[in-house]
Each structure stands twice: as structure tokens, then as C-alpha cells.
Enzyme design. Structure first.
Site, PDB file in Angstrom:
ATOM      1  N   ASP A 255       0.787  -1.252   0.000  1.00  7.87           N
ATOM      2  CA  ASP A 255       0.000   0.000   0.000  1.00  7.87           C
ATOM      3  C   ASP A 255       0.811   1.291   0.000  1.00  7.87           C
ATOM      4  O   ASP A 255       0.480   2.238   0.743  1.00  7.87           O
ATOM      5  CB  ASP A 255      -0.965   0.004   1.201  1.00  7.87           C
ATOM      6  CG  ASP A 255      -1.937  -1.173   1.195  1.00  7.87           C
ATOM      7  OD1 ASP A 255      -1.795  -2.064   0.345  1.00  7.87           O
ATOM      8  OD2 ASP A 255      -2.826  -1.216   2.061  1.00  7.87           O
TER       9      ASP A 255
ATOM     10  N   LYS B 233      -6.915  -5.196  -2.906  1.00  5.67           N
ATOM     11  CA  LYS B 233      -7.605  -5.756  -1.733  1.00  5.67           C
ATOM     12  C   LYS B 233      -8.559  -4.720  -1.139  1.00  5.67           C
ATOM     13  O   LYS B 233      -8.428  -3.523  -1.423  1.00  5.67           O
ATOM     14  CB  LYS B 233      -6.569  -6.204  -0.693  1.00  5.67           C
ATOM     15  CG  LYS B 233      -5.724  -5.045  -0.230  1.00  5.67           C
ATOM     16  CD  LYS B 233      -4.643  -5.500   0.706  1.00  5.67           C
ATOM     17  CE  LYS B 233      -3.853  -4.328   1.231  1.00  5.67           C
ATOM     18  NZ  LYS B 233      -4.645  -3.295   1.912  1.00  5.67           N
TER      19      LYS B 233
ATOM     20  N   CYS C  44      -2.022  -2.783   7.615  1.00  6.79           N
ATOM     21  CA  CYS C  44      -1.880  -3.719   6.495  1.00  6.79           C
ATOM     22  C   CYS C  44      -0.543  -4.453   6.473  1.00  6.79           C
ATOM     23  O   CYS C  44      -0.486  -5.611   6.036  1.00  6.79           O
ATOM     24  CB  CYS C  44      -2.177  -3.002   5.182  1.00  6.79           C
ATOM     25  SG  CYS C  44      -3.934  -2.559   5.081  1.00  6.79           S
TER      26      CYS C  44
ATOM     27  N   ASP D 292      -4.668  -0.917  -1.556  1.00 11.31           N
ATOM     28  CA  ASP D 292      -5.979  -0.769  -0.960  1.00 11.31           C
ATOM     29  C   ASP D 292      -6.862  -0.221  -2.084  1.00 11.31           C
ATOM     30  O   ASP D 292      -6.476   0.734  -2.767  1.00 11.31           O
ATOM     31  CB  ASP D 292      -5.826   0.283   0.167  1.00 11.31           C
ATOM     32  CG  ASP D 292      -6.541  -0.071   1.434  1.00 11.31           C
ATOM     33  OD1 ASP D 292      -6.825  -1.253   1.667  1.00 11.31           O
ATOM     34  OD2 ASP D 292      -6.812   0.873   2.212  1.00 11.31           O
TER      35      ASP D 292
ATOM     36  N   HIS E 122     -10.591   6.699   1.730  1.00 17.29           N
ATOM     37  CA  HIS E 122      -9.230   6.692   1.176  1.00 17.29           C
ATOM     38  C   HIS E 122      -9.142   5.585   0.139  1.00 17.29           C
ATOM     39  O   HIS E 122      -9.921   4.628   0.177  1.00 17.29           O
ATOM     40  CB  HIS E 122      -8.207   6.443   2.297  1.00 17.29           C
ATOM     41  CG  HIS E 122      -8.422   5.118   2.965  1.00 17.29           C
ATOM     42  ND1 HIS E 122      -9.338   4.944   3.973  1.00 17.29           N
ATOM     43  CD2 HIS E 122      -7.895   3.888   2.724  1.00 17.29           C
ATOM     44  CE1 HIS E 122      -9.349   3.675   4.344  1.00 17.29           C
ATOM     45  NE2 HIS E 122      -8.493   3.006   3.595  1.00 17.29           N
TER      46      HIS E 122
ATOM     47  N   HIS F 223     -10.786   0.406  -2.480  1.00 18.97           N
ATOM     48  CA  HIS F 223     -12.116   0.323  -1.886  1.00 18.97           C
ATOM     49  C   HIS F 223     -13.213   0.898  -2.785  1.00 18.97           C
ATOM     50  O   HIS F 223     -13.001   1.911  -3.443  1.00 18.97           O
ATOM     51  CB  HIS F 223     -12.148   1.116  -0.569  1.00 18.97           C
ATOM     52  CG  HIS F 223     -11.194   0.636   0.482  1.00 18.97           C
ATOM     53  ND1 HIS F 223     -11.217  -0.646   0.985  1.00 18.97           N
ATOM     54  CD2 HIS F 223     -10.191   1.282   1.145  1.00 18.97           C
ATOM     55  CE1 HIS F 223     -10.262  -0.758   1.907  1.00 18.97           C
ATOM     56  NE2 HIS F 223      -9.630   0.386   2.022  1.00 18.97           N
TER      57      HIS F 223
HETATM   58  C1  VGL Z   1      -4.629   0.681   5.872  1.00 16.64           C
HETATM   59  C2  VGL Z   1      -6.036   1.723   7.363  1.00 16.64           C
HETATM   60  C3  VGL Z   1      -7.080   1.592   6.491  1.00 16.64           C
HETATM   61  C4  VGL Z   1      -3.242   0.206   5.550  1.00 16.64           C
HETATM   62  C5  VGL Z   1      -5.678   0.519   5.001  1.00 16.64           C
HETATM   63  O1  VGL Z   1      -2.892   0.158   4.352  1.00 16.64           O
HETATM   64  O2  VGL Z   1      -2.504  -0.116   6.478  1.00 16.64           O
HETATM   65  N1  VGL Z   1      -4.817   1.269   7.056  1.00 16.64           N
HETATM   66  N2  VGL Z   1      -6.885   0.989   5.317  1.00 16.64           N
HETATM   67 ZN    ZN Z   2      -8.302   0.918   3.694  1.00 23.70          ZN
END
Ligand code: VGL
Ligand code: ZN
Length: 182
Positions: free
Chosen positions: A9, A87, A128, A47, A62, A49
Site C-alpha cells: 500500500d 484488496k 496492512c 488498498d 481513502h 475500496h
Molecule cells: C490501511 C487503514 C485503512 C493500511 C488501510 O494500508 O494499512 N490502514 N486501510
Molecule cells: Zn483501507
């Protein structure tokens, strides 16, 4: 023994100026670029979403799929990435771990390429990165976290230390980028 690098990420929204920016999120980029060529395979996760994800009840929105915030940090050397994982793509799914990617199976990829050692770096230490490390350990992989190539959300001060402790207790090895040989 073959080894792979998992870059978790390293996306604009987790870097300064992003929707869920973490302290020094961008500082991991040169460290990661510098070590990529030492690995047999390089894998990234993102990430990714849906805009209506339940995940956004816990977090500011985000990394919405396809937006600039979900892109890699512009300086990340993407040419060396062999597999890109996405993901958190379902609206009921947090998708913290790269092993939960929905477009491909990380486990299957590592098996196909006879990789038994996984080095994990990226964002964020306490979510993550930690979730991916703990899943890697469950899969029976030799797992290392690169402590100078990660950055934490730190909702509570010390969450980064706690996360590293949890990884270590689970059997993960803590290494620095300089210690990794090609
Ligand atoms: C993450 C918070 C929310 C991460 C992803 O990549 O660690 N943290 N979504
Ligand atoms: Zn996230």
C-alpha cells in the site's frame, strides 16, 4: 532459497497530502526502490475500496478504486513489480492483508515461483503490514519485516512498537534494508 518482496500500500492517500496520510509515509519510497533488485520477485498490494465501503465507518474515505489517491506514490519504481494485488475491493471487507487480495492469490503466486521467504515493507505498520505479516506466518513462510521501510498510523502513540512486537512474537524476523543481500 528464493525470496520475494511484498510492498504494501505505498499509495498517495497514505502519504503526506493524502486522505489518510501517515507520518513519513513517503520516506519508505527511496528505501524500497533501492532494494527491489535484490529479490527474485516483487509483489505490490493496493488498498482498492468501493466508495460505499463499510470500511469508511472506521476510517476517512481513502484509496477509492481508480482515484488518484489509490495510485502508487509517483516515485515508486513500478517497473520492477511482477504482481499487483488489489484488496478491500468488496464493500463489506476491510481487506487489511495482501493475502485477501481479490484479483489474484498471493499464496498461489508464491507457490508457483517456489518462494519460501517473504520480506514485507510499506504502509501501514499497524494495519496492512501487520495483517500481511501475520498471514504470511500462518502460511508457513519465512517472514521478515523491513523496519526502515515501514510507517505507522499510530492512532495511539506506540501502536507501531506494539505491532512490531506482535509480528516478532508470531515468528517474524526484524531486519533493516542494509542487511538484505541480493
Ligand atoms: C490501511 C487503514 C485503512 C493500511 C488501510 O494500508 O494499512 N490502514 N486501510
Ligand atoms: Zn483501507
Amino acid at each position: 532459497m528464493k525470496k520475494a518482496l511484498l510492498i504494501v500500500d505505498v499509495q498517495n492517500d497514505f502519504c503526506p497530502g493524502g486522505a489518510l496520510a501517515v507520518n513519513d509515509g513517503d520516506k519508505v519510497v527511496p528505501v524500497i526502490n533501492n532494494i527491489m533488485e535484490r529479490f527474485d520477485m516483487v509483489i505490490s498490494s493496493q488498498d482498492w475500496h468501493p466508495a460505499d465501503s463499510v470500511h469508511f465507518e472506521k476510517w476517512p474515505p481513502h484509496c477509492v478504486a481508480g482515484t488518484a489517491g489509490a495510485d502508487f506514490h509517483p516515485e515508486l519504481d513500478r517497473a520492477k513489480i511482477d504482481l499487483r494485488l488489489f484488496k478491500g475491493t468488496e464493500n463489506r471487507d476491510d481487506g487489511y492483508s495482501a493475502f485477501e487480495a481479490t484479483n489474484a492469490s498471493l499464496t498461489a503466486f508464491l507457490q508457483e515461483h517456489s518462494i519460501q521467504t517473504l520480506y514485507v515493507c510499506g504502509l501501514t505498520t499497524d494495519y496492512c503490514v501487520k495483517a500481511s505479516v501475520l498471514d504470511a506466518l500462518k502460511e508457513g513462510l519465512h517472514t521478515c519485516v523491513i523496519t526502515d521501510a515501514i510507517a505507522a498510523v499510530n492512532q495511539q502513540p506506540g501502536d507501531d512498537k506494539k505491532a512490531l512486537q506482535e509480528m516478532y512474537t508470531g515468528g517474524c524476523i526484524l531486519v533493516e534494508a542494509d542487511e538484505i543481500r541480493g
